[in-house]
Design an enzyme around this catalytic site. Sequence first.
Site, PDB file in Angstrom:
ATOM      1  N   SER A 142       7.031  -1.003   0.408  1.00 13.40           N
ATOM      2  CA  SER A 142       6.446  -1.384  -0.715  1.00 13.40           C
ATOM      3  C   SER A 142       6.816  -0.905  -1.810  1.00 13.40           C
ATOM      4  CB  SER A 142       5.346   0.354  -0.738  1.00 13.40           C
ATOM      5  OG  SER A 142       5.028   0.401  -2.165  1.00 13.40           O
ATOM      6  N   TYR A 155       5.920   9.263   0.408  1.00 14.88           N
ATOM      7  CA  TYR A 155       5.059   7.895   0.654  1.00 14.88           C
ATOM      8  C   TYR A 155       6.302   6.736   0.222  1.00 14.88           C
ATOM      9  CZ  TYR A 155       2.059   3.221   0.209  1.00 14.88           C
ATOM     10  OH  TYR A 155       1.952   1.769   0.567  1.00 14.88           O
TER      11      TYR A 155
END
Lengths: 250, 453
Positions: A142, A155
């Site tokens: 990501s 995250y």
Amino acid sequence: MTLTARRVAIFGATSDIAIAFARRCAEARQRLVLVGRDRAALDRLAADLSVRGAPQVEVQEADFARTAALAAVAENAWSALGGLDVALIAYGSLPDQARVSADAREGEAALALNFVSPALLCDALAARFEVGKAGTIAVITSVAGDRGRQSNYLYGAAKGGLQKFLEGLRHRLFKANVAVLDVRPGFVATKMTAHLPQGGPLWATPEKVAGDIEAAIAKRGVVLYTPWFWFGIMAIVRTLPRPLFHRSKL
Amino acid sequence: MEPVRRAYRSWGGVLRAEGDVVRPRDPQSAARLLLAPPAAPVIAYGCGRSYGDVALNPGGLLVETRHLDCFLAFDPETGLLTCEAGVRLADIFAVISRPQADGSGWMLPVVPGTRFVSVGGAIANDVHGKNDHACGSFGNHVERLELARSDGSRLICSRTENPGLFCATIGGLGLTGLILSATLRLRKVSGLALESEEIRFGDLDEFFALDAESAEAWEYTAAWVDCLAGGAQLGRGIYLRARHAPSIGAEPPSRETKIAVPFAPPISAVNALSLRAFNAAYLRKLGRSGRKTQIASYEKTFFPLDAIGQWNKLYGPRGFYQFQAVIPPQAARDGTADLLRAIADAGQGSMLVVLKRFGSVGSPGLMSFPMPGVTLALDFPNLGDDTLRLLRRLEDIVVTARGRIYPAKDFSMSAATYEKGYPALSAFRHFLDPAMSSAFSRRVGIHPAEAQT
């Protein structure tokens, strides 16, 4: 393309980006192994891919949170089609930062699913690809892994850790001619982000991202920002001087 | 899968609604939405290509079917295709209609003017195409469908199983339950490409003459009409007829439009000035001969509306109305002339005007729009009361001629007009699902009075 159809394994096959990617493969007449947790959803997707043109679709159930079983997961996927040309690792979760900060067990689970599990699975696959001296391991990380930010640093840390892991794995597999692709999507309108207001110029469709992944695999890319403009956005985010960065809401 | 409250509009952009919107991930979760029983009325929403309010549900729950997008089975021997309700016709073309080496291939038997509609929407509106006189409407080619009802049942409906519900669901505007999947009988054609002819005609009588001459040998027919022409030139336009070209293949059209209108201009780009210029130029496109023949992909013939994505934005922030009605054969000539005269007198209209004859194949749909006769369709930029007055005038002409108006394109017809146009309404009411209702169904009084609150 070789004479035999390309063999593709997709881990986390019912994620939206994975579905879009699998459909591209099926329509290009490639053979597929779908690995995921929800048997009914996998069977439904397998039927869809067969109609779309996949000459063979195998379905395997796996819980990626159970890290002890990952070696077997890799082995099963590898042997289903007698070897693999492409492995796409597409599972993950998007935890709420406040919740994982408050609940260590949730935080641990999120770190495991977004970092520990895909890293171990990559390693298990790498040993097989290395022997064959060909193929591509593609992993969806990501843009959030590019810099730790207050809004989702757990995250971000998992994804950032995974990026570093892939960097090392790529180094190792260079001699074996195995490509390692680090896919860094920005905002993608998927079920993982369904709680956010999707839409607007920064949001991409899973189909767009899947097309970018396909193209990056074909040209043996290394790091893919998708859509492309995230390369520029993250270059700014990464280089923003700390005093400014700390005043931002990012 | 939590519903999100938001505002949305239909394709015409005139009507807005606000309510809960939910996108179930699979047929099971879609069916579950109807249980419990839902607190507010439910209606399905596919690609949002209906112009008016058949897929709007202010204050209710909108079930978006875009994730019910899996193919389930295709038999290349029989041409039977089973897919979920959210699969778009564009996807069927891309996946199934790939040409064989000899140019042959599987074709959707009936397609509307855009390929960006869902299978569920095509069934619920029983859409028609340019080959209605030869093949009937979309519903003629539905073998079976699976319907989720609010009593918790999931029913297979076909001509032999639950036949009443099957016929009520085809053209049933989503009011009999939620269509989860359908089996369509595709058609094998010896060449996917089309041989087509365009012929200029000077008035309405020439249209009818050309149409009579073409019906037998040409399975796809339709005409473009200059809606500004009146007097002796009333109904002039360009007639299009086409048929499959044996042994010539055609690649499927793209799944998305390549260019799109990025934003709505502050005022409608379709206005009296641009319309006059376009129609004058378009009439001359066939040159001195007034005739053009070609063999090409079906894309331009079938999907003229898909050349530019989001073309509805061209009408500006106020949006546009669309009108489509069918006039039965005995009144076709005069009724069509009356409609065109009223439009020309009002000086309203648009470039997109279609005149076409419906045949007598007949749909299984109880409430289907197509019936034998002549159908006229066109857009009107939203000019407020002037446009509504014109629409009321057109509605009167249709009622007098014993015709009917197409719900998928309607914004304003009265309950009385609906009831007159659709005599099977009382039979249809037996098949309604009490959980389902739309802005349209409430507006035209489809629900029996005692059920209304």
